[in-house]
Design a protein around this motif. Structure first.
Motif, PDB file in Angstrom:
ATOM      1  N   GLY A  88     -42.980   6.852   4.107  1.00 39.43           N
ATOM      2  CA  GLY A  88     -42.881   7.455   2.780  1.00 39.43           C
ATOM      3  C   GLY A  88     -44.072   7.117   1.910  1.00 39.43           C
ATOM      4  N   GLN A  89     -44.915   6.160   2.351  1.00 45.10           N
ATOM      5  CA  GLN A  89     -46.175   5.912   1.658  1.00 45.10           C
ATOM      6  C   GLN A  89     -47.130   7.073   1.900  1.00 45.10           C
ATOM      7  OE1 GLN A  89     -48.612   2.533   1.444  1.00 45.10           O
ATOM      8  NE2 GLN A  89     -46.973   1.038   1.759  1.00 45.10           N
ATOM      9  N   PRO A  90     -48.134   7.230   1.033  1.00 41.81           N
ATOM     10  CA  PRO A  90     -49.124   8.292   1.268  1.00 41.81           C
ATOM     11  C   PRO A  90     -49.795   8.185   2.627  1.00 41.81           C
ATOM     12  CG  PRO A  90     -49.318   7.473  -0.977  1.00 41.81           C
ATOM     13  CD  PRO A  90     -48.314   6.587  -0.290  1.00 41.81           C
ATOM     14  N   ALA A  91     -49.992   6.976   3.147  1.00 42.58           N
ATOM     15  CA  ALA A  91     -50.635   6.813   4.452  1.00 42.58           C
ATOM     16  C   ALA A  91     -49.814   7.426   5.577  1.00 42.58           C
ATOM     17  CB  ALA A  91     -50.880   5.327   4.740  1.00 42.58           C
ATOM     18  N   THR A  92     -48.514   7.595   5.355  1.00 41.07           N
ATOM     19  CA  THR A  92     -47.649   8.193   6.376  1.00 41.07           C
ATOM     20  C   THR A  92     -47.314   9.645   6.050  1.00 41.07           C
ATOM     21  OG1 THR A  92     -45.580   7.504   5.286  1.00 41.07           O
ATOM     22  CG2 THR A  92     -46.622   5.933   6.797  1.00 41.07           C
ATOM     23  N   GLY A  93     -47.865  10.165   4.971  1.00 41.39           N
ATOM     24  CA  GLY A  93     -47.600  11.551   4.602  1.00 41.39           C
ATOM     25  C   GLY A  93     -46.559  11.719   3.518  1.00 41.39           C
ATOM     26  N   GLY A  94     -46.150  10.628   2.872  1.00 42.14           N
ATOM     27  CA  GLY A  94     -45.163  10.697   1.802  1.00 42.14           C
ATOM     28  C   GLY A  94     -45.787  10.487   0.442  1.00 42.14           C
ATOM     29  N   GLU A  95     -44.942  10.455  -0.584  1.00 40.96           N
ATOM     30  CA  GLU A  95     -45.401  10.254  -1.958  1.00 40.96           C
ATOM     31  C   GLU A  95     -44.535   9.218  -2.663  1.00 40.96           C
ATOM     32  OE1 GLU A  95     -45.316  14.073  -3.813  1.00 40.96           O
ATOM     33  OE2 GLU A  95     -46.974  14.881  -2.616  1.00 40.96           O
ATOM     34  N   TYR A  96     -44.088   8.200  -1.930  1.00 44.26           N
ATOM     35  CA  TYR A  96     -43.229   7.152  -2.467  1.00 44.26           C
ATOM     36  C   TYR A  96     -41.887   7.712  -2.953  1.00 44.26           C
ATOM     37  CZ  TYR A  96     -47.412   4.211  -2.555  1.00 44.26           C
ATOM     38  OH  TYR A  96     -48.545   3.509  -2.222  1.00 44.26           O
ATOM     39  N   ARG A  97     -41.499   8.872  -2.448  1.00 45.30           N
ATOM     40  CA  ARG A  97     -40.238   9.472  -2.856  1.00 45.30           C
ATOM     41  C   ARG A  97     -39.433   9.846  -1.620  1.00 45.30           C
ATOM     42  NH1 ARG A  97     -40.521  14.163  -4.916  1.00 45.30           N
ATOM     43  NH2 ARG A  97     -42.715  14.624  -4.483  1.00 45.30           N
ATOM     44  N   ARG A  98     -38.103   9.825  -1.766  1.00 45.70           N
ATOM     45  CA  ARG A  98     -37.211  10.170  -0.658  1.00 45.70           C
ATOM     46  C   ARG A  98     -37.026  11.683  -0.630  1.00 45.70           C
ATOM     47  NH1 ARG A  98     -31.167   7.589   0.461  1.00 45.70           N
ATOM     48  NH2 ARG A  98     -30.467   9.215   1.908  1.00 45.70           N
ATOM     49  N   THR A  99     -37.974  12.343  -0.065  1.00 46.37           N
ATOM     50  CA  THR A  99     -37.933  13.795   0.058  1.00 46.37           C
ATOM     51  C   THR A  99     -37.310  14.183   1.398  1.00 46.37           C
ATOM     52  OG1 THR A  99     -40.122  13.848   1.073  1.00 46.37           O
ATOM     53  CG2 THR A  99     -40.020  13.968  -1.351  1.00 46.37           C
ATOM     54  N   PRO A 100     -36.929  15.432   1.579  1.00 44.10           N
ATOM     55  CA  PRO A 100     -36.415  15.859   2.891  1.00 44.10           C
ATOM     56  C   PRO A 100     -37.401  15.586   4.021  1.00 44.10           C
ATOM     57  CG  PRO A 100     -35.889  17.503   1.236  1.00 44.10           C
ATOM     58  CD  PRO A 100     -36.782  16.502   0.560  1.00 44.10           C
ATOM     59  N   GLU A 101     -38.698  15.736   3.736  1.00 46.06           N
ATOM     60  CA  GLU A 101     -39.700  15.476   4.766  1.00 46.06           C
ATOM     61  C   GLU A 101     -39.706  13.999   5.162  1.00 46.06           C
ATOM     62  OE1 GLU A 101     -40.424  19.123   2.664  1.00 46.06           O
ATOM     63  OE2 GLU A 101     -40.260  17.056   1.917  1.00 46.06           O
ATOM     64  N   VAL A 102     -39.588  13.125   4.180  1.00 45.02           N
ATOM     65  CA  VAL A 102     -39.560  11.690   4.469  1.00 45.02           C
ATOM     66  C   VAL A 102     -38.270  11.319   5.208  1.00 45.02           C
ATOM     67  CG1 VAL A 102     -39.402   9.388   3.412  1.00 45.02           C
ATOM     68  CG2 VAL A 102     -41.105  11.037   2.588  1.00 45.02           C
ATOM     69  N   GLU A 103     -37.166  11.901   4.807  1.00 45.19           N
ATOM     70  CA  GLU A 103     -35.917  11.634   5.510  1.00 45.19           C
ATOM     71  C   GLU A 103     -36.014  12.047   6.972  1.00 45.19           C
ATOM     72  OE1 GLU A 103     -32.732  13.462   3.438  1.00 45.19           O
ATOM     73  OE2 GLU A 103     -32.663  11.929   1.843  1.00 45.19           O
ATOM     74  N   GLN A 104     -36.680  13.153   7.243  1.00 45.44           N
ATOM     75  CA  GLN A 104     -36.845  13.585   8.627  1.00 45.44           C
ATOM     76  C   GLN A 104     -37.737  12.619   9.392  1.00 45.44           C
ATOM     77  OE1 GLN A 104     -35.173  16.186  10.123  1.00 45.44           O
ATOM     78  NE2 GLN A 104     -35.981  15.134  11.938  1.00 45.44           N
ATOM     79  N   MET A 105     -38.769  12.083   8.733  1.00 42.05           N
ATOM     80  CA  MET A 105     -39.616  11.078   9.377  1.00 42.05           C
ATOM     81  C   MET A 105     -38.811   9.841   9.735  1.00 42.05           C
ATOM     82  SD  MET A 105     -43.396  11.085   7.584  1.00 42.05           S
ATOM     83  CE  MET A 105     -42.872  11.137   5.879  1.00 42.05           C
ATOM     84  N   LEU A 106     -37.915   9.443   8.846  1.00 38.14           N
ATOM     85  CA  LEU A 106     -37.065   8.276   9.108  1.00 38.14           C
ATOM     86  C   LEU A 106     -36.166   8.532  10.315  1.00 38.14           C
ATOM     87  CD1 LEU A 106     -36.126   7.420   5.420  1.00 38.14           C
ATOM     88  CD2 LEU A 106     -37.411   5.934   6.952  1.00 38.14           C
ATOM     89  N   VAL A 107     -35.544   9.707  10.355  1.00 36.63           N
ATOM     90  CA  VAL A 107     -34.664  10.041  11.475  1.00 36.63           C
ATOM     91  C   VAL A 107     -35.444  10.097  12.775  1.00 36.63           C
ATOM     92  CG1 VAL A 107     -33.193  11.842  12.446  1.00 36.63           C
ATOM     93  CG2 VAL A 107     -33.005  11.246  10.011  1.00 36.63           C
ATOM     94  N   ASP A 108     -36.625  10.698  12.743  1.00 32.81           N
ATOM     95  CA  ASP A 108     -37.449  10.790  13.943  1.00 32.81           C
ATOM     96  C   ASP A 108     -37.859   9.409  14.447  1.00 32.81           C
ATOM     97  OD1 ASP A 108     -37.264  13.525  13.780  1.00 32.81           O
ATOM     98  OD2 ASP A 108     -39.234  13.793  12.838  1.00 32.81           O
ATOM     99  N   ALA A 109     -37.969   8.451  13.540  1.00 32.37           N
ATOM    100  CA  ALA A 109     -38.383   7.096  13.909  1.00 32.37           C
ATOM    101  C   ALA A 109     -37.206   6.229  14.331  1.00 32.37           C
ATOM    102  CB  ALA A 109     -39.123   6.439  12.748  1.00 32.37           C
ATOM    103  N   GLY A 110     -35.982   6.770  14.306  1.00 34.54           N
ATOM    104  CA  GLY A 110     -34.826   6.007  14.726  1.00 34.54           C
ATOM    105  C   GLY A 110     -34.094   5.309  13.607  1.00 34.54           C
ATOM    106  N   TYR A 111     -34.425   5.635  12.358  1.00 35.26           N
ATOM    107  CA  TYR A 111     -33.753   5.048  11.204  1.00 35.26           C
ATOM    108  C   TYR A 111     -32.777   6.066  10.604  1.00 35.26           C
ATOM    109  CZ  TYR A 111     -37.617   1.676  11.415  1.00 35.26           C
ATOM    110  OH  TYR A 111     -38.515   0.732  11.829  1.00 35.26           O
ATOM    111  N   THR A 112     -32.138   5.665   9.525  1.00 35.27           N
ATOM    112  CA  THR A 112     -31.316   6.588   8.752  1.00 35.27           C
ATOM    113  C   THR A 112     -32.015   6.844   7.425  1.00 35.27           C
ATOM    114  OG1 THR A 112     -30.038   4.887   7.574  1.00 35.27           O
ATOM    115  CG2 THR A 112     -29.261   5.531   9.782  1.00 35.27           C
TER     116      THR A 112
END
Length: 301
Positions: A161-185
């Motif tokens: 969710g950091q900018p280095a990972t493609g996020g903007e420090y916010r819990r957006t749908p895109e960040v949530e999908q990154m979390l799920v893809d990484a094995g998190y919730t």
């Protein structure tokens, strides 16, 4: 044996790999150390150090509760027994030698008991044993860099969710999908990182902790470890995890505006899984530099 200087003064990730290694980093063990709604208390202890700290805290809580109860009852007894209505003719004296001796010796005894239990715990933390694995940890604004010198592995770890990972420090749908893809919730936003420290269960891990810019602090509550990362100095901590799983921590020293976005994840796996991870990690990170992840991605493209 390396001994932290405090003793002398007192006594004188999921890791992004390829193939099977990537599956291990995402699928092994429980997730430990996230907030649980309605719960209080410590995270479950995963090391002997953490159990010692929990036991010491419980002992101090009991001692404190007994002292508070005794003082409260004593005040109530004095209020009832010696108020103006019940004691119309007050006694006139200035000293009571037995009481004065008691209130001097009793606190000393309590402090001696506390010291007898707390100092061994402190020494156990600060006496650094010979480690099976050595990892160098460097705190940056605002991410962590890790090196396994004996294996020639180095990588950085950013919050998902950091900018280095493609996020903007916010819990957006895109960040949530990154979390799920990484094995998190999705609820593990602010806790999960794009890479993880991976260590084998039952092995002594020694970490050299330093900072590259300002003071940070590397902390895993379930391990009972916390060490400031001070620029220009390398301090050491150690732990021996007793169970597999993913353990969460946070930078615990205010280090700037993005301090809240600097989590830590450690993945504890079996010895066999660790060796498999190492094979993939050597290929993935053998020539990695501890430059920001964004630079590495740009060069890869």
């Amino acid at each position: 044996m390396r001994t932290y200087p405090l003793r002398a003064a007192l006594s004188a990730a999921f890791l992004t790999t390829i193939g099977a290694a990537q599956a291990i980093a995402q699928d092994t063990g429980d997730l430990v150390g996230e907030p649980i709604n309605g719960k209080m208390g410590f995270q479950p202890a995963a090391t002997e150090l953490a159990r010692d700290l929990h036991g010491l805290d419980h002992m101090l809580t009991i001692i404190t509760a007994v002292i508070v109860a005794f003082v409260t009852l004593l005040i109530l007894w004095v209020v009832v027994r010696y108020n103006a209505r019940a004691n119309k003719t007050p006694a006139k004296f200035t000293h009571n030698t037995p009481i004065e001796v008691a209130w001097t010796l009793l606190p000393i005894l309590i402090l001696v008991v506390i010291g007898a239990y707390s100092l061994p715990v402190l020494f156990k933390q600060q006496e650094i044993p010979d480690g099976d694995i050595y990892i160098k940890v460097t705190g940056y604004q605002w991410y962590w860099g890790y090196e396994y010198p004996d294996e020639g592995i180095a990588f950085d770890s950013y919050m998902i969710g950091q900018p280095a990972t493609g996020g903007e420090y916010r819990r957006t749908p895109e960040v949530e999908q990154m979390l799920v893809d990484a094995g998190y919730t999705p609820d593990q936003f602010l806790l999960a990182t794009d890479t993880q420290v991976v260590v084998p269960v039952g092995k002594t891990i020694v970490m050299g902790v330093t900072g590259a810019d300002v003071i940070h602090s590397w902390t895993i509550p379930a391990f009972g470890v916390k060490q400031d990362a001070v620029p220009g100095r390398v301090a050491e901590l150690w732990f021996k995890a007793e169970r597999t799983g993913t353990f969460f921590g946070q930078c615990s020293e205010l280090c700037g505006k993005d301090h809240a976005y600097m989590p830590i994840t450690v993945r504890v796996v079996t010895e066999e899984e660790y060796e498999t991870w190492l094979e993939g990690a050597r290929e993935e990170y053998a020539s990695a530099e501890t430059a920001p992840r964004t630079v590495r991605l740009a060069s890869a493209d």
